[in-house]
Design a protein around this motif. Structure first.
Motif, PDB file in Angstrom:
ATOM      1  N   PRO A 181      49.383 -58.018 -12.035  1.00 40.06           N
ATOM      2  CA  PRO A 181      50.716 -57.425 -12.210  1.00 40.06           C
ATOM      3  C   PRO A 181      51.128 -57.243 -13.657  1.00 40.06           C
ATOM      4  CG  PRO A 181      50.753 -59.133 -10.520  1.00 40.06           C
ATOM      5  CD  PRO A 181      49.412 -59.223 -11.171  1.00 40.06           C
ATOM      6  N   ALA A 182      50.581 -58.068 -14.564  1.00 40.02           N
ATOM      7  CA  ALA A 182      50.966 -57.959 -15.975  1.00 40.02           C
ATOM      8  C   ALA A 182      50.067 -57.002 -16.738  1.00 40.02           C
ATOM      9  CB  ALA A 182      50.927 -59.340 -16.649  1.00 40.02           C
ATOM     10  N   GLY A 183      49.061 -56.444 -16.074  1.00 39.33           N
ATOM     11  CA  GLY A 183      48.113 -55.573 -16.772  1.00 39.33           C
ATOM     12  C   GLY A 183      48.785 -54.346 -17.350  1.00 39.33           C
ATOM     13  N   GLY A 184      48.286 -53.894 -18.498  1.00 41.54           N
ATOM     14  CA  GLY A 184      48.819 -52.707 -19.125  1.00 41.54           C
ATOM     15  C   GLY A 184      50.158 -52.931 -19.780  1.00 41.54           C
ATOM     16  N   LEU A 208      46.394 -52.510 -11.024  1.00 44.70           N
ATOM     17  CA  LEU A 208      46.928 -53.753 -10.459  1.00 44.70           C
ATOM     18  C   LEU A 208      45.795 -54.631  -9.930  1.00 44.70           C
ATOM     19  CD1 LEU A 208      50.086 -52.412  -8.603  1.00 44.70           C
ATOM     20  CD2 LEU A 208      50.049 -54.108 -10.452  1.00 44.70           C
ATOM     21  N   ALA A 209      44.817 -54.014  -9.275  1.00 49.20           N
ATOM     22  CA  ALA A 209      43.692 -54.776  -8.736  1.00 49.20           C
ATOM     23  C   ALA A 209      42.807 -55.357  -9.828  1.00 49.20           C
ATOM     24  CB  ALA A 209      42.864 -53.895  -7.806  1.00 49.20           C
ATOM     25  N   LEU A 210      42.635 -54.591 -10.910  1.00 50.76           N
ATOM     26  CA  LEU A 210      41.738 -55.025 -11.991  1.00 50.76           C
ATOM     27  C   LEU A 210      42.399 -55.989 -12.947  1.00 50.76           C
ATOM     28  CD1 LEU A 210      40.117 -51.585 -12.898  1.00 50.76           C
ATOM     29  CD2 LEU A 210      39.070 -53.431 -11.550  1.00 50.76           C
ATOM     30  N   HIS A 256      27.066 -62.933 -15.011  1.00 50.79           N
ATOM     31  CA  HIS A 256      27.290 -63.229 -13.602  1.00 50.79           C
ATOM     32  C   HIS A 256      28.211 -62.168 -13.040  1.00 50.79           C
ATOM     33  CE1 HIS A 256      30.808 -64.995 -15.620  1.00 50.79           C
ATOM     34  NE2 HIS A 256      31.449 -64.758 -14.504  1.00 50.79           N
ATOM     35  N   HIS A 257      28.297 -62.109 -11.740  1.00 50.59           N
ATOM     36  CA  HIS A 257      29.139 -61.111 -11.095  1.00 50.59           C
ATOM     37  C   HIS A 257      30.471 -61.726 -10.700  1.00 50.59           C
ATOM     38  CE1 HIS A 257      26.165 -57.933 -10.974  1.00 50.59           C
ATOM     39  NE2 HIS A 257      25.268 -58.846 -10.633  1.00 50.59           N
ATOM     40  N   ALA A 258      31.540 -61.138 -11.189  1.00 53.64           N
ATOM     41  CA  ALA A 258      32.873 -61.598 -10.820  1.00 53.64           C
ATOM     42  C   ALA A 258      33.163 -61.183  -9.384  1.00 53.64           C
ATOM     43  CB  ALA A 258      33.901 -60.998 -11.777  1.00 53.64           C
ATOM     44  N   PRO A 259      34.102 -61.850  -8.724  1.00 51.32           N
ATOM     45  CA  PRO A 259      34.481 -61.423  -7.372  1.00 51.32           C
ATOM     46  C   PRO A 259      34.947 -59.975  -7.377  1.00 51.32           C
ATOM     47  CG  PRO A 259      35.451 -63.561  -7.920  1.00 51.32           C
ATOM     48  CD  PRO A 259      34.855 -63.035  -9.180  1.00 51.32           C
ATOM     49  N   ALA A 260      34.602 -59.263  -6.340  1.00 55.23           N
ATOM     50  CA  ALA A 260      35.003 -57.852  -6.260  1.00 55.23           C
ATOM     51  C   ALA A 260      36.520 -57.752  -6.192  1.00 55.23           C
ATOM     52  CB  ALA A 260      34.376 -57.211  -5.033  1.00 55.23           C
ATOM     53  N   PRO A 261      37.121 -56.872  -6.989  1.00 54.47           N
ATOM     54  CA  PRO A 261      38.577 -56.712  -6.922  1.00 54.47           C
ATOM     55  C   PRO A 261      38.994 -56.140  -5.575  1.00 54.47           C
ATOM     56  CG  PRO A 261      37.594 -55.021  -8.299  1.00 54.47           C
ATOM     57  CD  PRO A 261      36.496 -55.972  -7.968  1.00 54.47           C
ATOM     58  N   ASP A 262      40.209 -56.455  -5.193  1.00 56.54           N
ATOM     59  CA  ASP A 262      40.754 -56.017  -3.904  1.00 56.54           C
ATOM     60  C   ASP A 262      41.272 -54.588  -4.039  1.00 56.54           C
ATOM     61  OD1 ASP A 262      42.063 -55.568  -1.552  1.00 56.54           O
ATOM     62  OD2 ASP A 262      43.271 -57.397  -1.596  1.00 56.54           O
ATOM     63  N   MET A 263      40.538 -53.648  -3.501  1.00 49.37           N
ATOM     64  CA  MET A 263      40.884 -52.241  -3.620  1.00 49.37           C
ATOM     65  C   MET A 263      41.464 -51.665  -2.327  1.00 49.37           C
ATOM     66  SD  MET A 263      40.318 -51.172  -6.704  1.00 49.37           S
ATOM     67  CE  MET A 263      39.546 -51.861  -8.183  1.00 49.37           C
ATOM     68  N   ARG A 264      42.019 -52.517  -1.480  1.00 49.67           N
ATOM     69  CA  ARG A 264      42.571 -52.013  -0.222  1.00 49.67           C
ATOM     70  C   ARG A 264      43.700 -51.023  -0.449  1.00 49.67           C
ATOM     71  NH1 ARG A 264      43.432 -57.604   2.939  1.00 49.67           N
ATOM     72  NH2 ARG A 264      43.932 -58.195   0.783  1.00 49.67           N
ATOM     73  N   ALA A 265      44.515 -51.252  -1.469  1.00 50.81           N
ATOM     74  CA  ALA A 265      45.613 -50.318  -1.740  1.00 50.81           C
ATOM     75  C   ALA A 265      45.078 -48.965  -2.210  1.00 50.81           C
ATOM     76  CB  ALA A 265      46.559 -50.902  -2.787  1.00 50.81           C
ATOM     77  N   VAL A 266      43.999 -48.999  -2.975  1.00 49.78           N
ATOM     78  CA  VAL A 266      43.362 -47.749  -3.394  1.00 49.78           C
ATOM     79  C   VAL A 266      42.858 -46.986  -2.178  1.00 49.78           C
ATOM     80  CG1 VAL A 266      41.354 -46.782  -4.582  1.00 49.78           C
ATOM     81  CG2 VAL A 266      42.741 -48.534  -5.710  1.00 49.78           C
ATOM     82  N   ASP A 267      42.124 -47.676  -1.307  1.00 47.30           N
ATOM     83  CA  ASP A 267      41.579 -47.004  -0.131  1.00 47.30           C
ATOM     84  C   ASP A 267      42.671 -46.476   0.783  1.00 47.30           C
ATOM     85  OD1 ASP A 267      38.834 -47.177  -0.664  1.00 47.30           O
ATOM     86  OD2 ASP A 267      38.752 -49.238   0.026  1.00 47.30           O
ATOM     87  N   ASP A 295      38.188 -51.958 -20.541  1.00 44.79           N
ATOM     88  CA  ASP A 295      36.834 -51.504 -20.206  1.00 44.79           C
ATOM     89  C   ASP A 295      36.790 -50.988 -18.768  1.00 44.79           C
ATOM     90  OD1 ASP A 295      34.243 -50.942 -20.904  1.00 44.79           O
ATOM     91  OD2 ASP A 295      33.469 -52.938 -20.451  1.00 44.79           O
ATOM     92  N   SER A 296      37.711 -50.082 -18.469  1.00 47.10           N
ATOM     93  CA  SER A 296      37.874 -49.579 -17.101  1.00 47.10           C
ATOM     94  C   SER A 296      37.948 -48.052 -17.092  1.00 47.10           C
ATOM     95  CB  SER A 296      39.159 -50.123 -16.472  1.00 47.10           C
ATOM     96  OG  SER A 296      39.212 -51.529 -16.519  1.00 47.10           O
ATOM     97  N   TYR A 297      37.645 -47.474 -15.936  1.00 44.20           N
ATOM     98  CA  TYR A 297      37.897 -46.057 -15.732  1.00 44.20           C
ATOM     99  C   TYR A 297      38.162 -45.796 -14.254  1.00 44.20           C
ATOM    100  CZ  TYR A 297      32.970 -45.738 -14.261  1.00 44.20           C
ATOM    101  OH  TYR A 297      31.765 -45.929 -13.622  1.00 44.20           O
ATOM    102  N   VAL A 298      38.895 -44.721 -13.995  1.00 43.44           N
ATOM    103  CA  VAL A 298      39.190 -44.270 -12.637  1.00 43.44           C
ATOM    104  C   VAL A 298      38.783 -42.809 -12.541  1.00 43.44           C
ATOM    105  CG1 VAL A 298      40.970 -43.887 -10.904  1.00 43.44           C
ATOM    106  CG2 VAL A 298      41.104 -45.901 -12.397  1.00 43.44           C
TER     107      VAL A 298
END
Length: 395
Positions: free
Chosen positions: A392-395, A387-389, A34-45, A356-359
């Motif tokens: 706050p505790a990521g990484g 942070l979006a993916l 299934h498709h998870a909700p799209a992460p909020d990338m407003r800070a990236v943009d 399982d991410s890349y930028v």
């Protein structure tokens, strides 16, 4: 270096132009069906737009992958500002600069290693006998791949040499500045040498080898050395060469250009779409999932985990950066153990197998006058993306 003040003013006037920013589902199915909700990338943009506004680069293409999907892609600013202003597009072709090292030359070397043609700790001079000159007999293939050879950063460009044969001679004659294995010096000469090694052991030119054994298996049809004329309208120009000619489709790196555009350290041109294909195939193979990546999973583990000589404090895989002063594209949230690389023209790719991410960030930050700088942008986008993916505790 030639400066274009009118073009610079044009860039500043039009920097806020948005040519597209959107989430994009990947071709691969979601891992859980299934498709998870799209992460909020407003800070990236916001940060990408700011980079264009500030003149850090005239334009930018960004893609963020997570959980086997491209979850965000963004296109801002301009591909070219002179002689004619052109909007940035998703299919813009970029001079990838030193991303050539980990994405083409290192896997080519490791394919030959998988075939048993050499050992990683074999001396380079066993296969390129001329390399033993000037005190280089003890330098191994591992030293080259991890930038622990002790060789200086660049070939001598002070005199106007030309041609692959001259580059070969200069490379073979280069003297180390410190003993092999004693410390990290990021050196183009390491990967120029590895390019020659690939050609010696395979019997193919590096561009032909890359096309046959790396790009074609991956389905990367918009990537390669020496881009054809039909790509020229989509290629992001960099800056004028020594004669004032704006480089567009000719590799920016001066050593690679003098070598005819094909070298182990620079020369690859590619697009965001193809680089997403590359990044996902690499993560899939490394994780043991079905993949077209043309190396074994165990080989990729060697390439993407610390392999520098014992005692080396700068962490390098076989081609990939892990933790050095070049690691700003990791940001503040992706962990040490993630890996990536940058290119001088303003390109970068950072991958985190744990999440399982890349930028991917592609700019032509040198256009038109060589003044752009995206070091901070890479850091900030990676931090915002993590942070979006991951939260706050990521990484």
């Amino acid at each position: 270096m030639h400066v274009f003040p009118a073009a610079t003013r044009l860039r500043r006037r039009h920097v806020l132009m948005l040519t597209g920013a959107a989430t994009l589902a990947a071709c691969a199915p979601h891992a859980h069906g299934h498709h998870a909700p799209a992460p909020d990338m407003r800070a990236v943009d916001s940060r990408l737009r700011q980079a264009v506004t500030r003149g850090e680069a005239p334009g930018v293409v960004c893609a963020i992958g997570h959980d086997r999907q491209v979850v965000h892609r963004a296109v801002y600013g301009r591909r070219a500002v002179t002689p004619t202003a052109q909007a940035m597009t998703w299919d813009t072709v970029f001079d990838m600069a030193s991303l050539t090292k980990p994405t083409i030359t290192a896997p080519a070397v490791m394919q030959l290693w998988e075939r048993g043609l050499f050992g990683l700790d074999d001396p380079v001079a066993r296969y390129l006998p001329q390399f033993a000159a000037a005190g280089k007999a003890g330098i191994t293939i591992r030293h080259l791949l991890t930038h622990y050879s002790g060789l200086p950063p660049d070939l001598d460009l002070a005199h106007a040499w030309q041609g692959r044969n001259t580059a070969f001679r200069l490379t073979m004659e280069t003297a180390p500045t410190q003993p092999p294995g004693s410390g990290f010096i990021y050196s183009d000469i390491n990967f120029i040498t590895l390019g020659f090694l690939v050609e010696k052991l395979s019997g193919l030119t590096l561009d032909a080898y890359a096309r046959r054994f790396i790009l074609t298996p991956l389905g990367m049809r918009q990537s390669g050395f020496l881009p054809p004329d039909e790509w020229s309208a989509r290629i992001a120009p960099t800056q004028p060469d020594e004669n004032g000619h704006m480089l567009r489709g000719q590799v920016h790196d001066p050593s690679a250009r003098r070598m005819g555009g094909v070298a182990g350290h620079a020369g690859l041109f590619s697009t965001a779409q193809d680089m997403c294909v590359y990044a996902q195939a690499l993560l899939d193979r490394r994780a043991g999932r079905p993949s077209t990546y043309p190396l074994q999973a165990r080989t990729l583990m060697l390439m993407t985990t610390a392999q520098q000589p014992r005692g080396g404090s700068d962490l390098r895989g076989l081609g990939w950066d892990i933790a050095t002063h070049y690691s700003s594209p990791r940001g503040d949230r992706f962990p040490v153990g993630s890996f990536g690389h940058t290119g001088f023209t303003g390109t970068s790719l950072w991958l985190d197998p744990g999440s399982d991410s890349y930028v991917l960030i592609l700019t032509s930050r040198l256009h038109p006058d060589g003044h752009g700088n995206v070091v901070r942008l890479r850091h900030d986008v990676a931090t915002a993306a993590a942070l979006a993916l991951l939260g706050p505790a990521g990484g």
